[in-house]
Design a protein around this motif. Structure first.
Motif, PDB file in Angstrom:
ATOM      1  N   TYR A 140      35.338  30.881  37.493  1.00  0.00           N
ATOM      2  CA  TYR A 140      34.101  31.589  37.812  1.00  0.00           C
ATOM      3  C   TYR A 140      33.466  32.081  36.512  1.00  0.00           C
ATOM      4  O   TYR A 140      34.139  32.229  35.492  1.00  0.00           O
ATOM      5  CB  TYR A 140      34.362  32.789  38.734  1.00  0.00           C
ATOM      6  CG  TYR A 140      34.929  32.399  40.083  1.00  0.00           C
ATOM      7  CD1 TYR A 140      34.087  32.062  41.136  1.00  0.00           C
ATOM      8  CD2 TYR A 140      36.308  32.362  40.291  1.00  0.00           C
ATOM      9  CE1 TYR A 140      34.608  31.692  42.376  1.00  0.00           C
ATOM     10  CE2 TYR A 140      36.835  31.997  41.521  1.00  0.00           C
ATOM     11  CZ  TYR A 140      35.976  31.667  42.561  1.00  0.00           C
ATOM     12  OH  TYR A 140      36.491  31.297  43.768  1.00  0.00           O
ATOM     13  N   LEU A 155      38.917  36.756  54.019  1.00  0.00           N
ATOM     14  CA  LEU A 155      38.561  37.060  52.635  1.00  0.00           C
ATOM     15  C   LEU A 155      37.444  36.131  52.175  1.00  0.00           C
ATOM     16  O   LEU A 155      37.367  34.981  52.626  1.00  0.00           O
ATOM     17  CB  LEU A 155      39.781  36.881  51.726  1.00  0.00           C
ATOM     18  CG  LEU A 155      41.046  37.668  52.109  1.00  0.00           C
ATOM     19  CD1 LEU A 155      42.148  37.423  51.068  1.00  0.00           C
ATOM     20  CD2 LEU A 155      40.756  39.162  52.216  1.00  0.00           C
ATOM     21  N   ASN A 156      36.616  36.634  51.264  1.00  0.00           N
ATOM     22  CA  ASN A 156      35.567  35.769  50.730  1.00  0.00           C
ATOM     23  C   ASN A 156      36.195  34.794  49.725  1.00  0.00           C
ATOM     24  O   ASN A 156      37.406  34.859  49.447  1.00  0.00           O
ATOM     25  CB  ASN A 156      34.436  36.621  50.131  1.00  0.00           C
ATOM     26  CG  ASN A 156      34.823  37.260  48.812  1.00  0.00           C
ATOM     27  OD1 ASN A 156      35.915  37.027  48.280  1.00  0.00           O
ATOM     28  ND2 ASN A 156      33.943  38.078  48.281  1.00  0.00           N
ATOM     29  N   ILE A 200      42.305  34.684  44.944  1.00  0.00           N
ATOM     30  CA  ILE A 200      43.323  35.640  44.504  1.00  0.00           C
ATOM     31  C   ILE A 200      44.503  35.623  45.480  1.00  0.00           C
ATOM     32  O   ILE A 200      45.664  35.643  45.072  1.00  0.00           O
ATOM     33  CB  ILE A 200      42.724  37.057  44.380  1.00  0.00           C
ATOM     34  CG1 ILE A 200      41.661  37.077  43.265  1.00  0.00           C
ATOM     35  CG2 ILE A 200      43.805  38.094  44.114  1.00  0.00           C
ATOM     36  CD1 ILE A 200      40.911  38.391  43.145  1.00  0.00           C
ATOM     37  N   VAL A 259      36.293  34.365  46.473  1.00  0.00           N
ATOM     38  CA  VAL A 259      37.018  34.892  45.314  1.00  0.00           C
ATOM     39  C   VAL A 259      38.297  35.606  45.762  1.00  0.00           C
ATOM     40  O   VAL A 259      39.385  35.403  45.203  1.00  0.00           O
ATOM     41  CB  VAL A 259      36.126  35.856  44.492  1.00  0.00           C
ATOM     42  CG1 VAL A 259      36.899  36.396  43.296  1.00  0.00           C
ATOM     43  CG2 VAL A 259      34.868  35.149  44.034  1.00  0.00           C
ATOM     44  N   GLY A 260      38.156  36.413  46.806  1.00  0.00           N
ATOM     45  CA  GLY A 260      39.340  37.077  47.343  1.00  0.00           C
ATOM     46  C   GLY A 260      40.362  36.064  47.845  1.00  0.00           C
ATOM     47  O   GLY A 260      41.580  36.250  47.682  1.00  0.00           O
TER      48      GLY A 260
END
Lengths: 362, 92
Positions: free
Chosen positions: B65, B37-38, B44, B40-41
């Motif tokens: 962010y 996942l990047n 989460i 931000v992902g």
């Protein structure tokens, strides 16, 4: 600013590259025990007189591994299912976020055991298949009725949707059954991998080399293998393997080693924290800084280097005490690969073997 | 006005994961796949612990962010919906 959808697995190699550069112990192979219910002719384990780690010690090691960043944890043996605390260890590892792989001979897998293995959600269970006939399987494993029991264990796992891989170590005893073993794997719906590597024992004894395939037998096996091969182009700054960067081996006695072949102790988990061993052990520091193709003793000058895919620091060290040397199996394998790829040309002699002869006669 | 999403996402226990320097690595045995996942992902994913609601996750994103709450709500909900579709999370 949006979270990107989960990526396909292609960036995995990039991640592994980063973890290797950062020396995160992403992958750990743990020999839970050297006890086994079989006595395979090529087994390299040498049980020690000292006690294996206790369950409490193992649970503590798991906490240390998780804190250090271990994600892929492979539990092996001996036969890991011989340990009464196997499921306590494996369950705790899963709760700590580890992805599990299991290496087993599958002979102890009952329906109830298969249920418990499936509940662990292992990524894969590796099972050794050493013959396609009962006689060959029993002879190599020095057991009775091994083949039907192994196949039943595999079926029990497959019925529970556990991914299974069969590992077929080709020896002179079973080479004639190679295709039949592949057919058996296909019928079971599992992947089958063939290997040639008969390892010297953990203490270096050449216990099984009499069963190792000859070069002609390797050529025969490679000729029959449809897997494609692309000649290599090693450069002096290329690592010879990834040993010591993001993986290690833990023995049943709590000794940390760089890998399953390279049994130079890095530290003792009964006396040191894993993080201390991982960061500071001399053997890890050496492997991380110096284990490059250009530093190998003989291999850079070898005409077979483009065909050499099996050179192993651990086997070189076991065979003649030089981490940077060649070794007999890799040279033989490279010659067989050359013969497969260039069948009408004379097979070159490996530089390692020529120089070794010169050194021994000098 | 959009109702706050009070569902609580939680990692599917069949998965295994670690976050390395802000990058989540998820092993999904069912898919025989490793997913990355990047950042931000990954954040989460970290917050999908069965304790935080989608609304709370969106609020954290607005703090960390440069994103307004409506966009954070939409992004988090869509992303978690995708993860649920891949059986990487469930709803607590």
């Amino acid at each position: 600013m949006h979270p990107a959808p989960p990526s396909p697995p292609d960036p995995y190699d990039a991640l592994l590259g980063r973890l290797r550069r950062e020396h995160v112990p992403f992958t750990v192979l743990w020999e839970l025990t050297h006890a086994c219910n079989l006595r395979c002719v090529m087994c390299y384990n040498v049980p020690q007189p000292e006690p294996e780690l206790t369950t409490a010690e193992r649970l503590d090691v798991l906490e240390q591994l998780a804190a250090a960043g271990t994600l892929r944890l492979t539990l092996t043996g001996g036969e890991p299912l011989m340990r009464r605390d196997f499921f306590a260890i494996a369950t705790r590892a899963r709760k700590l976020g580890c992805a599990l792989d299991l290496k087993t001979n599958a002979t102890l897998i009952t329906p109830a055991i298969a249920d418990r293995i499936a509940a662990l959600d292992p990524v894969q269970v590796d099972v050794s298949l050493l013959g396609a006939t009962p006689a060959t399987s029993d002879a190599i494993m020095d057991g009775r009725n091994t083949l039907p029991v192994i196949l039943q264990g595999v079926r029990l796992l497959r019925e529970r949707r556990v991914r299974v891989k069969l590992n077929t170590l080709l020896l002179d005893w079973n080479l004639a059954e190679r295709q039949a073993m592949f057919d058996m794997a296909r019928d079971l719906g599992v992947y089958c991998e063939q290997t040639f590597k008969v390892s010297p024992s953990d203490v270096g004894a050449d216990i099984a080399s009499t069963r190792q395939l000859s070069m002609d037998q390797m050529i025969e096996a490679l000729m029959a293998d449809p897997t494609s091969f692309t000649p290599l182009s090693p450069t002096t700054d290329r690592r010879t393997c990834q040993v010591g960067l993001a993986s290690c081996l833990i023995s049943p006695y709590g000794i940390v080693y760089p890998c399953i072949e390279l049994r130079i102790p890095a530290g003792d988990l009964r006396r040191q924290r894993f993080s201390e061993i991982w960061a500071a052990a001399a053997i890890f520091r050496e492997l991380r800084s110096r284990h490059l193709f250009g530093n190998l003793t003989d291999c850079p000058a070898c005409p077979l280097s483009a065909y050499c895919e099996g050179r192993c620091a651990g086997l070189a060290w076991k065979e003649h005490g030089d981490l940077y040397g060649g070794h007999t199996l890799a040279c033989r394998h490279a010659q067989a690969r050359f013969a497969q790829q260039r069948p009408h040309e004379p097979i070159p002699n490996p530089v390692f073997q020529m120089r070794r002869r010169d050194r021994s006669s000098a | 006005m959009t109702q706050p999403d009070l569902r609580k996402p939680v990692h599917n226990p069949h998965t295994a994961s670690r976050v390395f320097s802000g990058e989540a690595v998820i092993v999904s045995p069912a898919e025989n796949m490793v997913r990355l996942l990047n950042p931000v992902g990954s954040r989460i994913w970290e917050l999908a612990d069965g304790a935080h609601t989608v609304e709370e996750i969106a609020a954290v994103l607005t703090e960390e962010y440069a994103i307004e709450l409506p966009m954070a709500r939409e992004s988090a909900a869509q992303f978690l919906h995708d993860l649920a579709g891949k059986e990487l999370i469930a709803w607590a």
